[in-house]
Motif scaffolding. Structure first.
Motif, PDB file in Angstrom:
ATOM      1  N   LEU A   1       0.795  -1.202  -0.027  1.00  0.00           N
ATOM      2  CA  LEU A   1      -0.020  -0.076   0.017  1.00  0.00           C
ATOM      3  C   LEU A   1       0.910   1.256   0.084  1.00  0.00           C
ATOM      4  O   LEU A   1       0.367   2.306  -0.339  1.00  0.00           O
ATOM      5  CB  LEU A   1      -0.982   0.120   1.331  1.00  0.00           C
ATOM      6  N   TYR A   2       2.119   1.157   0.181  1.00  0.00           N
ATOM      7  CA  TYR A   2       2.886   2.165   0.280  1.00  0.00           C
ATOM      8  C   TYR A   2       3.866   2.444  -0.773  1.00  0.00           C
ATOM      9  O   TYR A   2       4.595   3.116  -1.088  1.00  0.00           O
ATOM     10  CB  TYR A   2       3.895   2.131   1.505  1.00  0.00           C
ATOM     11  N   ASP A   3       3.581   1.584  -1.992  1.00  0.00           N
ATOM     12  CA  ASP A   3       4.167   1.678  -3.184  1.00  0.00           C
ATOM     13  C   ASP A   3       3.543   2.640  -3.986  1.00  0.00           C
ATOM     14  O   ASP A   3       2.311   2.538  -4.553  1.00  0.00           O
ATOM     15  CB  ASP A   3       4.139   0.341  -3.673  1.00  0.00           C
ATOM     16  N   LEU A   4       4.205   3.600  -4.315  1.00  0.00           N
ATOM     17  CA  LEU A   4       3.729   4.790  -5.144  1.00  0.00           C
ATOM     18  C   LEU A   4       4.548   4.981  -6.252  1.00  0.00           C
ATOM     19  O   LEU A   4       4.542   6.083  -7.122  1.00  0.00           O
ATOM     20  CB  LEU A   4       3.697   6.211  -4.568  1.00  0.00           C
ATOM     21  N   SER A   5       5.185   3.901  -6.663  1.00  0.00           N
ATOM     22  CA  SER A   5       6.145   4.124  -8.031  1.00  0.00           C
ATOM     23  C   SER A   5       5.297   4.456  -9.136  1.00  0.00           C
ATOM     24  O   SER A   5       5.988   5.065 -10.131  1.00  0.00           O
ATOM     25  CB  SER A   5       6.951   2.779  -8.128  1.00  0.00           C
ATOM     26  N   ALA A   6       4.224   3.966  -9.291  1.00  0.00           N
ATOM     27  CA  ALA A   6       3.163   4.380 -10.559  1.00  0.00           C
ATOM     28  C   ALA A   6       2.783   5.712 -10.630  1.00  0.00           C
ATOM     29  O   ALA A   6       2.549   5.902 -11.951  1.00  0.00           O
ATOM     30  CB  ALA A   6       1.988   3.442 -10.763  1.00  0.00           C
TER      31      ALA A   6
ATOM     32  N   ILE B   1       7.032   8.404  -7.484  1.00  0.00           N
ATOM     33  CA  ILE B   1       7.653   8.105  -6.167  1.00  0.00           C
ATOM     34  C   ILE B   1       8.742   7.067  -5.938  1.00  0.00           C
ATOM     35  O   ILE B   1       7.558   5.895  -6.062  1.00  0.00           O
ATOM     36  CB  ILE B   1       6.739   8.668  -4.879  1.00  0.00           C
ATOM     37  N   PRO B   2       9.547   7.030  -5.776  1.00  0.00           N
ATOM     38  CA  PRO B   2      10.459   5.453  -6.026  1.00  0.00           C
ATOM     39  C   PRO B   2      10.199   4.770  -4.962  1.00  0.00           C
ATOM     40  O   PRO B   2       9.922   5.217  -3.629  1.00  0.00           O
ATOM     41  CB  PRO B   2      11.879   5.997  -6.175  1.00  0.00           C
ATOM     42  N   THR B   3      10.145   3.387  -5.004  1.00  0.00           N
ATOM     43  CA  THR B   3       9.977   2.514  -4.013  1.00  0.00           C
ATOM     44  C   THR B   3      11.014   2.688  -2.900  1.00  0.00           C
ATOM     45  O   THR B   3      11.062   2.306  -1.783  1.00  0.00           O
ATOM     46  CB  THR B   3      10.230   1.183  -4.396  1.00  0.00           C
ATOM     47  N   SER B   4      12.289   3.221  -3.092  1.00  0.00           N
ATOM     48  CA  SER B   4      13.374   3.594  -2.268  1.00  0.00           C
ATOM     49  C   SER B   4      12.912   4.644  -1.107  1.00  0.00           C
ATOM     50  O   SER B   4      13.509   4.473  -0.084  1.00  0.00           O
ATOM     51  CB  SER B   4      14.603   3.947  -2.916  1.00  0.00           C
ATOM     52  N   SER B   5      11.890   5.162  -1.417  1.00  0.00           N
ATOM     53  CA  SER B   5      11.271   6.211  -0.374  1.00  0.00           C
ATOM     54  C   SER B   5      10.168   5.858   0.505  1.00  0.00           C
ATOM     55  O   SER B   5       9.540   6.549   1.222  1.00  0.00           O
ATOM     56  CB  SER B   5      10.733   7.309  -1.322  1.00  0.00           C
ATOM     57  N   ARG B   6      10.157   4.326   0.494  1.00  0.00           N
ATOM     58  CA  ARG B   6       9.059   3.859   1.301  1.00  0.00           C
ATOM     59  C   ARG B   6       8.902   4.280   2.634  1.00  0.00           C
ATOM     60  O   ARG B   6       7.876   4.555   3.280  1.00  0.00           O
ATOM     61  CB  ARG B   6       9.095   2.351   1.318  1.00  0.00           C
ATOM     62  N   SER B   7      10.128   4.310   3.291  1.00  0.00           N
ATOM     63  CA  SER B   7      10.032   4.845   5.014  1.00  0.00           C
ATOM     64  C   SER B   7       9.577   6.068   4.865  1.00  0.00           C
ATOM     65  O   SER B   7       9.041   6.728   5.795  1.00  0.00           O
ATOM     66  CB  SER B   7      11.401   4.761   5.580  1.00  0.00           C
ATOM     67  N   GLY B   8       9.897   7.253   3.943  1.00  0.00           N
ATOM     68  CA  GLY B   8       9.571   8.313   3.911  1.00  0.00           C
ATOM     69  C   GLY B   8       8.071   8.621   3.653  1.00  0.00           C
ATOM     70  O   GLY B   8       7.317   9.581   4.238  1.00  0.00           O
ATOM     71  N   ILE B   9       7.476   7.743   2.816  1.00  0.00           N
ATOM     72  CA  ILE B   9       6.010   7.685   2.522  1.00  0.00           C
ATOM     73  C   ILE B   9       5.291   7.359   3.613  1.00  0.00           C
ATOM     74  O   ILE B   9       4.475   8.037   3.924  1.00  0.00           O
ATOM     75  CB  ILE B   9       5.808   6.778   1.185  1.00  0.00           C
ATOM     76  N   LYS B  10       5.732   6.375   4.562  1.00  0.00           N
ATOM     77  CA  LYS B  10       5.045   6.143   5.655  1.00  0.00           C
ATOM     78  C   LYS B  10       4.967   7.176   6.330  1.00  0.00           C
ATOM     79  O   LYS B  10       3.911   7.444   7.159  1.00  0.00           O
ATOM     80  CB  LYS B  10       5.761   4.972   6.429  1.00  0.00           C
ATOM     81  N   LYS B  11       5.992   7.952   6.786  1.00  0.00           N
ATOM     82  CA  LYS B  11       6.085   9.105   7.566  1.00  0.00           C
ATOM     83  C   LYS B  11       4.921  10.037   7.195  1.00  0.00           C
ATOM     84  O   LYS B  11       4.324  10.821   8.145  1.00  0.00           O
ATOM     85  CB  LYS B  11       7.482   9.707   8.066  1.00  0.00           C
TER      86      LYS B  11
END
Length: 201
Positions: free
Chosen positions: A66-71, A74-84
């Motif tokens: 659910l935190y995958d915004l690559s489409a 936003i790259p998947t490498s940013s997952r921790s920031g996306i969660k915040k």
């Protein structure tokens, strides 16, 4: 242990606090705690905040992370920031103007909090109306109620579990049974079947 409620309202917060194991890091918990003469595993509800929002909206979450915004750029490498960012937006009563503390370093240069939230709104249109509504503590109350029900159900089965907010420690021999209890209690409260991750020693 005790439940800590927030803002003078029993409908906000309610997490269980006071266990010495909650202050330990995951590695220390798994390496030093023994329950019923055996090692423990940590069972954790995955993607809890967004799953609870989907339950409130009576909607079905999309497949995958659910935190995958690559489409949406936003790259998947940013997952921790996306969660915040998502957690901050769920708790905020007004639109975020800047990145929450610790999130900026997770994103490439040029990515703004606005672009992240736009991507979230595109990925999760059914629950995005709950963002910036200040309902974070009410969501936490639901989360804490689920954990209390999990503990009581396991106790009724004679299984000892130690709570860590949205996770539990349990004797490794009861991993499968505890996982099923967690799934069922979540389903009863939210109407969805959650992902549960396991950490082993």
């Amino acid at each position: 242990m005790k439940r800590i409620f927030n803002n003078g309202d029993f409908q906000q917060g309610g997490r269980l606090n006071g266990g010495f194991w909650q202050k330990l890091g995951s590695v220390d918990r798994l390496s030093s705690i023994i329950i019923d003469d055996d090692s423990v595993v940590e069972l954790d509800y995955g993607q809890m905040g967004l799953m609870l929002l989907y339950g409130l909206a009576e909607a079905t979450p999309p497949e995958g992370d659910l935190y995958d915004l690559s489409a949406y750029g936003i790259p998947t490498s940013s997952r921790s920031g996306i969660k915040k960012v998502i957690q901050a937006a769920i708790n905020s009563k007004k639109p975020l103007k800047r990145m929450p503390q610790g999130a900026r370093k997770s994103f490439p240069k040029g990515v703004t909090v606005g672009s992240v939230l736009k991507a979230v709104s595109q990925r999760h249109p059914e629950v995005y109306p709950y963002f910036n509504a200040g309902i974070g503590m009410k969501i936490m109350r639901l989360e804490s109620d689920i954990l209390v029900d999990v503990l009581l159900s396991l106790k009724a089965k004679g299984i000892t579990a130690l709570p860590i907010h949205d996770a539990i420690l349990v004797n490794a021999n009861y991993e499968a049974e505890a996982r099923e209890v967690m799934r069922e209690e979540f389903r009863l409260k939210v109407g969805l079947l959650p992902e549960i991750t396991t950490e082993h020693p």
